[in-house]
Scaffold this motif. Structure first.
Motif, mmCIF file in Angstrom:
data_model
loop_
_atom_site.group_PDB
_atom_site.id
_atom_site.type_symbol
_atom_site.label_atom_id
_atom_site.label_comp_id
_atom_site.label_asym_id
_atom_site.label_seq_id
_atom_site.Cartn_x
_atom_site.Cartn_y
_atom_site.Cartn_z
ATOM 1 N N ARG A 227 1.493 18.227 -31.753
ATOM 2 C CA ARG A 227 2.578 19.269 -31.587
ATOM 3 C C ARG A 227 3.565 19.185 -30.609
ATOM 4 O O ARG A 227 5.108 19.855 -31.106
ATOM 5 C CB ARG A 227 1.766 20.461 -31.803
ATOM 6 C CG ARG A 227 0.909 21.108 -32.606
ATOM 7 C CD ARG A 227 0.508 22.539 -32.365
ATOM 8 N NE ARG A 227 -0.952 22.720 -30.816
ATOM 9 C CZ ARG A 227 -1.437 23.316 -31.584
ATOM 10 N NH1 ARG A 227 -1.513 24.762 -31.909
ATOM 11 N NH2 ARG A 227 -2.733 22.984 -30.429
ATOM 12 N N ARG A 228 3.344 18.400 -29.991
ATOM 13 C CA ARG A 228 4.197 18.749 -27.860
ATOM 14 C C ARG A 228 4.969 17.382 -28.792
ATOM 15 O O ARG A 228 6.421 17.530 -28.343
ATOM 16 C CB ARG A 228 3.434 17.884 -27.151
ATOM 17 C CG ARG A 228 4.139 17.639 -25.846
ATOM 18 C CD ARG A 228 3.804 17.374 -24.542
ATOM 19 N NE ARG A 228 4.905 16.915 -23.635
ATOM 20 C CZ ARG A 228 4.724 16.837 -22.848
ATOM 21 N NH1 ARG A 228 3.143 16.722 -21.703
ATOM 22 N NH2 ARG A 228 5.490 16.441 -21.356
ATOM 23 N N THR B 21 -2.514 6.617 -37.304
ATOM 24 C CA THR B 21 -1.462 7.450 -37.968
ATOM 25 C C THR B 21 -1.099 6.724 -38.569
ATOM 26 O O THR B 21 -0.067 5.949 -38.260
ATOM 27 C CB THR B 21 -0.821 8.428 -36.841
ATOM 28 O OG1 THR B 21 -1.842 8.786 -35.299
ATOM 29 C CG2 THR B 21 0.134 9.169 -37.442
ATOM 30 N N PRO B 22 -1.013 7.152 -39.842
ATOM 31 C CA PRO B 22 -0.256 6.771 -41.027
ATOM 32 C C PRO B 22 1.738 6.724 -41.102
ATOM 33 O O PRO B 22 1.733 7.839 -40.930
ATOM 34 C CB PRO B 22 -0.498 7.312 -42.960
ATOM 35 C CG PRO B 22 -1.513 8.021 -41.702
ATOM 36 C CD PRO B 22 -1.761 7.723 -40.881
ATOM 37 N N PRO B 23 2.464 6.157 -40.921
ATOM 38 C CA PRO B 23 3.502 6.520 -41.111
ATOM 39 C C PRO B 23 3.890 7.558 -41.478
ATOM 40 O O PRO B 23 3.281 7.589 -42.699
ATOM 41 C CB PRO B 23 3.963 5.013 -40.906
ATOM 42 C CG PRO B 23 3.361 3.849 -41.822
ATOM 43 C CD PRO B 23 1.992 4.590 -41.615
ATOM 44 N N CYS B 24 5.450 8.008 -40.980
ATOM 45 C CA CYS B 24 5.212 9.128 -42.298
ATOM 46 C C CYS B 24 7.410 9.151 -42.381
ATOM 47 O O CYS B 24 7.279 8.450 -41.294
ATOM 48 C CB CYS B 24 4.486 10.403 -41.293
ATOM 49 S SG CYS B 24 5.424 11.065 -40.113
ATOM 50 N N GLU C 260 11.653 18.498 -42.014
ATOM 51 C CA GLU C 260 11.289 18.722 -42.705
ATOM 52 C C GLU C 260 9.903 18.251 -44.120
ATOM 53 O O GLU C 260 8.789 18.903 -44.506
ATOM 54 C CB GLU C 260 12.843 19.768 -43.760
ATOM 55 C CG GLU C 260 13.157 20.526 -43.427
ATOM 56 C CD GLU C 260 14.764 21.039 -43.665
ATOM 57 O OE1 GLU C 260 15.039 20.299 -45.181
ATOM 58 O OE2 GLU C 260 15.653 21.840 -43.547
ATOM 59 N N GLY C 261 10.656 16.832 -44.436
ATOM 60 C CA GLY C 261 10.193 16.249 -45.164
ATOM 61 C C GLY C 261 8.240 16.063 -44.339
ATOM 62 O O GLY C 261 7.518 16.111 -45.169
ATOM 63 N N HIS C 262 8.225 15.757 -43.249
ATOM 64 C CA HIS C 262 7.348 15.851 -42.392
ATOM 65 C C HIS C 262 6.388 17.258 -42.530
ATOM 66 O O HIS C 262 5.492 17.162 -43.047
ATOM 67 C CB HIS C 262 7.642 15.605 -41.271
ATOM 68 C CG HIS C 262 5.858 15.692 -40.082
ATOM 69 N ND1 HIS C 262 4.696 14.557 -39.904
ATOM 70 C CD2 HIS C 262 5.530 16.239 -39.099
ATOM 71 C CE1 HIS C 262 4.193 15.604 -39.851
ATOM 72 N NE2 HIS C 262 4.027 16.276 -39.102
ATOM 73 N N ALA C 263 7.049 18.363 -42.211
ATOM 74 C CA ALA C 263 6.184 19.373 -41.917
ATOM 75 C C ALA C 263 5.164 19.953 -44.293
ATOM 76 O O ALA C 263 4.700 19.776 -44.059
ATOM 77 C CB ALA C 263 7.262 21.297 -42.330
ATOM 78 N N ARG C 264 6.609 19.724 -44.884
ATOM 79 C CA ARG C 264 6.180 19.342 -46.604
ATOM 80 C C ARG C 264 5.044 18.459 -46.672
ATOM 81 O O ARG C 264 4.055 18.771 -47.170
ATOM 82 C CB ARG C 264 7.523 18.722 -47.456
ATOM 83 C CG ARG C 264 8.129 19.871 -47.667
ATOM 84 C CD ARG C 264 9.750 19.394 -48.965
ATOM 85 N NE ARG C 264 9.930 18.014 -48.127
ATOM 86 C CZ ARG C 264 11.031 17.447 -47.898
ATOM 87 N NH1 ARG C 264 11.486 19.078 -47.966
ATOM 88 N NH2 ARG C 264 11.177 16.487 -47.449
ATOM 89 N N GLU C 265 4.817 17.078 -45.703
ATOM 90 C CA GLU C 265 3.733 16.662 -46.028
ATOM 91 C C GLU C 265 2.821 16.854 -45.398
ATOM 92 O O GLU C 265 1.490 16.797 -46.350
ATOM 93 C CB GLU C 265 3.719 14.628 -45.214
ATOM 94 C CG GLU C 265 5.590 14.457 -45.869
ATOM 95 C CD GLU C 265 5.128 12.480 -45.519
ATOM 96 O OE1 GLU C 265 4.476 12.566 -44.601
ATOM 97 O OE2 GLU C 265 6.232 12.210 -45.472
#
Length: 130
Positions: free
Chosen positions: A53-54, A6-9, A107-112
């Protein structure tokens, strides 16, 4: 089947930068169970495991802890831990800053995640020309 890292976020960066503070805040506001939850999140992120999701729900619950969502139930361990904190203690400001930064990272993750699926049309095969 495939072992694709998984690429870092934004969440990876936030948890890595604030690992110690998050663990301290979790222990202060919720005790050992919350400390273990934060440590499990940190371990999963460090291992490169995908953000499930967990795991995202665990991160949201840590945010809820930091924003005192669990202190309404006066019989809860979180309410007891909160009652022991002095509002003038400098750690209270640190916890507030962590909560704000975690909110921004979530929020940033949700936008990504949303932008990754923009333009995706279910049922339509992509055109591939060779």
């Amino acid at each position: 089947m495939f072992d694709i890292p998984t690429p870092p976020c934004a969440l990876h960066s936030f948890f890595q930068s604030n690992a110690q503070g998050l663990q301290n805040a979790a222990f202060l506001l919720g005790g050992l169970p919350w400390l273990r939850k934060v440590q499990a999140i940190l371990d999963a992120l460090a291992s490169g495991a995908p953000l499930t999701r967990r795991r995202l729900a665990d991160m949201q619950s840590v945010h809820d802890l930091l924003t005192l969502q669990y202190v309404d139930d006066l019989d809860s361990p979180e309410a007891a831990h909160f009652a022991c904190l002095d509002p003038a203690d400098p750690c209270v400001e640190d916890i507030c800053l962590l909560a704000d930064e975690l909110d921004a990272a979530l929020e940033g993750h949700a936008r990504e995640a949303h932008s990754a699926f923009e333009g995706y049309a279910p049922g339509k095969a992509s055109e591939v020309r060779v």
